[in-house]
Design an enzyme around this catalytic site. Structure first.
Site, PDB file in Angstrom:
ATOM      1  CD  GLU A  95       3.184   2.998  11.309  1.00  0.00           C
ATOM      2  OE1 GLU A  95       3.485   4.221  11.303  1.00  0.00           O
ATOM      3  OE2 GLU A  95       2.043   2.599  11.510  1.00  0.00           O
ATOM      4  CB  THR A 119      -2.708   3.721  -0.088  1.00  0.00           C
ATOM      5  OG1 THR A 119      -3.922   3.108   0.394  1.00  0.00           O
ATOM      6  CG2 THR A 119      -1.833   2.636  -0.703  1.00  0.00           C
TER       7      THR A 119
END
Length: 611
Positions: free
Chosen positions: A385, A452
């Site tokens: 990330e 998501t």
């Protein structure tokens, strides 16, 4: 996996506190001296629930033989147990009446009843024997219905759902909600001006109308109808699969959360999972490394804490979560476990790893295949990330760094091990998805986990409030491209096969405080308090603390007091699983197991929704 450092849980001291007497009427006015009055108050309040008491006073000059107190509670607040009274409920309207032995109240005397409730709201519109509880002149009965909603329109479709929005109605007192109909059948009840209706059939025409309602029960005429045809079905998953259920288990959960591998079994979740991602291993010095040695392989479990009821010995070669996972796999031979490396906190090490992908892959393989626990793991999950973008730290490795790293990992782990990756869900123009070659790297993974969720949250302290995991876009969404439908569409456009994508679900909610508006788009003053971290709370807590009152873009939300929370419920998850099926996705994954209820409500919805 989740946006702000979920790896560390910072406990908030919390204890039930006795609230100051919350009076509906603190004292009857002088005009009530010759009336029957009632005073209600909270006798204790712990934020998500309360105990209360109502005292009825006969201020007339003669005895009365019965009494009936009526009041309304806001959505998200309810009364359960009642003593010294009978209770009937119609919607949010509560009626409390005397029992057989306490109906008679002599002149000047009193009687009381008590109750327990959930939520943070309180009574409004109190009446006693048809008159206002404070003895004042009751207001005229509201008989005026709201105006019909206007501008009903479709804002999105899938093969199994239709998203709708409309313009608010007006009312002389105030609109309290809307009922959505398909033909003559009520399909949804919401407080806002949008919703997603799920459970529909593919390639089918539906006609929708909306009616507004007010607190007095008056209902508006129906809106003008709108006809919408659902999309054609996805035709299944050409790459096989479609039923993967992947759950993250966090090694730090064994501390404050007191969530252990045994809980995966006792909750019924193990039988519904196909894969567990064990989070997290560290990435440091360009290598894979142990994240928490004590939790991972050293913590000793007693018999009552152990998956199989057998206690650890002090001299056995493997203890901790790894040994418990081994025991869990013996109970469920088809269950696979992957070791996940990185995450929000430890992704800073990937930049150095990308400088020598082969050495990184070698270190990861040697760690995952360590003889002490090689049988526990079936592969590796990479959670970077974010490559060539910013997360907790910023990376400048270049657009091809992720592809090269994943190629090296696949080459080392071979075809006999699983290789997966959690990736960004940012589908905005020029966003995180556009600066990394996710399409090129897809050939090396068994599947991607696009995150998501966490599209929106209280890192934007003043709002606007928005659902953190919208399935579709909606009017007023704060950022284009921040929704699941756009995420999946963009990854497919970049060449990622649908069968190599799992739909992500958060087993938690995101929340703000200082909010006055019930619908999304309101302003706030900061992050709502959470058990371990401000602005985030587990589903198992939120379902009682702030029950959902409506949906937007396929995700639920609720306002409780000054707090506003969005999160997925079993109902919205089933709708999202329908979307996953329509799109031909490989299944679903979620962050993370300890956020579910003890009975596994959310994972059950995932499993049943995938079919």
């Amino acid at each position: 996996m989740s946006r702000p450092g979920r790896r560390r849980a910072i406990a908030l001291a919390g204890a039930a506190t006795l609230a100051a007497a919350t009076a509906l009427l603190t004292a009857p006015p002088a005009s009530s001296a010759q009336a029957v009055t009632a005073t209600c108050k909270k006798t204790s309040d712990w934020g998500t629930g309360f105990d209360g008491n109502c005292t009825i006073t006969n201020g007339t000059g003669a005895a009365i033989s019965s009494w009936k107190l009526e009041a309304d509670l806001p959505s998200g607040t309810s009364v359960g147990n009642v003593w010294n009274a009978t209770k009937t409920v119609s919607g949010n309207h509560y009626t409390f009446a005397n029992t057989g032995w306490n109906g008679t109240i002599a002149a000047g005397a009193t009687t009381s009843f008590g109750f327990g409730g959930t939520g943070s709201g309180w009574f409004t519109g109190c009446t006693i024997n048809g008159a206002t509880c404070d003895g004042s002149t009751p207001p005229e009965k509201d008989t005026e219905a709201p105006s019909a909603p206007s501008g009903l329109r479709s804002t999105g479709t899938t093969a199994t759902s239709v998203s709708l929005a409309w313009t608010a109605s007006t009312d002389n007192v105030g609109v309290t909600g809307y009922d959505v109909y398909t033909g003559s059948t009520k399909a949804a009840s919401v407080t806002g001006t949008s919703t997603t209706v799920g459970g529909l059939s593919a390639k089918t025409a539906y006609t929708f109308t909306v009616k507004a309602k007010d607190a007095a029960g008056n209902t508006s005429p129906a809106s003008a109808p709108v006809s919408v045809t659902t999309d054609e079905g996805g035709g299944g998953n050409p790459g096989g699969g479609g039923d993967k259920v992947v759950g993250y288990f966090t090694n730090w959960g064994v501390y404050q959360r007191n969530y252990h591998v045994k809980n995966v079994e006792t909750s019924g979740s193990a039988a519904k999972l196909t894969h567990i991602n064990y989070a997290f291993g560290n990435v440091t010095g360009g290598r894979c490394a142990i994240g928490d040695s004590y939790a991972d392989y050293d913590k000793a479990y007693t018999a009552d804490q152990s998956v199989d009821g057998v206690a650890d010995n002090w001299d056995q070669p493997l203890r901790g979560n790894f040994n418990q996972l081994r025991k869990l796999k013996k109970l469920h031979p088809n269950l696979k476990v992957l070791w996940s490396f990185g995450g929000w906190t430890w992704s800073g090490g990937f930049g150095q790893a990308a400088q020598n992908p082969a050495a990184f892959a070698e270190s990861c393989y040697n760690l995952v295949e360590d003889p002490r626990w090689a049988d526990v793991f079936d592969g590796i999950d990479i959670d970077w990330e974010y490559p060539n973008a910013c997360g907790l730290t910023c990376d400048t490795s270049g657009p091809d760094a992720f592809r090269k790293l994943m190629a090296a990992v696949r080459a080392k782990f071979g075809s006999g091990n699983l290789v997966t990756a959690a990736i960004t869900a940012d589908a905005s123009d020029g966003g995180k998805m556009d600066v990394t070659d996710y399409g090129g790297a897809a050939q090396y993974v068994d599947w991607y986990n696009p995150m998501t969720y966490d599209y929106f949250g209280a890192w934007d302290a003043k709002g606007p409030t928005a659902p953190h995991s919208p399935l579709t876009s909606y009017p007023g969404i704060p950022h284009a491209g921040f929704n699941t439908t756009d995420t999946i569409a963009k990854l497919r456009a970049k060449g990622v096969p649908a069968s190599k994508m799992l739909l992500g679900i958060g087993f938690y909610g995101r929340g703000w405080t200082g909010v006055t508006q019930s619908e999304p788009g309101g302003t706030a003053t900061g992050a709502a308090p959470g058990t371990y971290e401000a602005g985030i709370e587990d589903y198992k807590v939120l379902k009682g603390k702030c029950p959902a009152t409506s949906t937007v873009a396929g995700t639920a939300y609720g306002k409780c007091g000054g707090e506003w929370w969005s999160y997925d419920t079993p109902s919205t998850i089933r709708g999202k699983m329908g979307f996953a099926g329509d799109q031909g996705l490989g299944g679903a994954f979620f962050w993370e197991l300890s956020g579910d209820t003890t009975g596994g409500e959310l994972i059950t919805a995932i499993k049943s929704g995938l079919g």
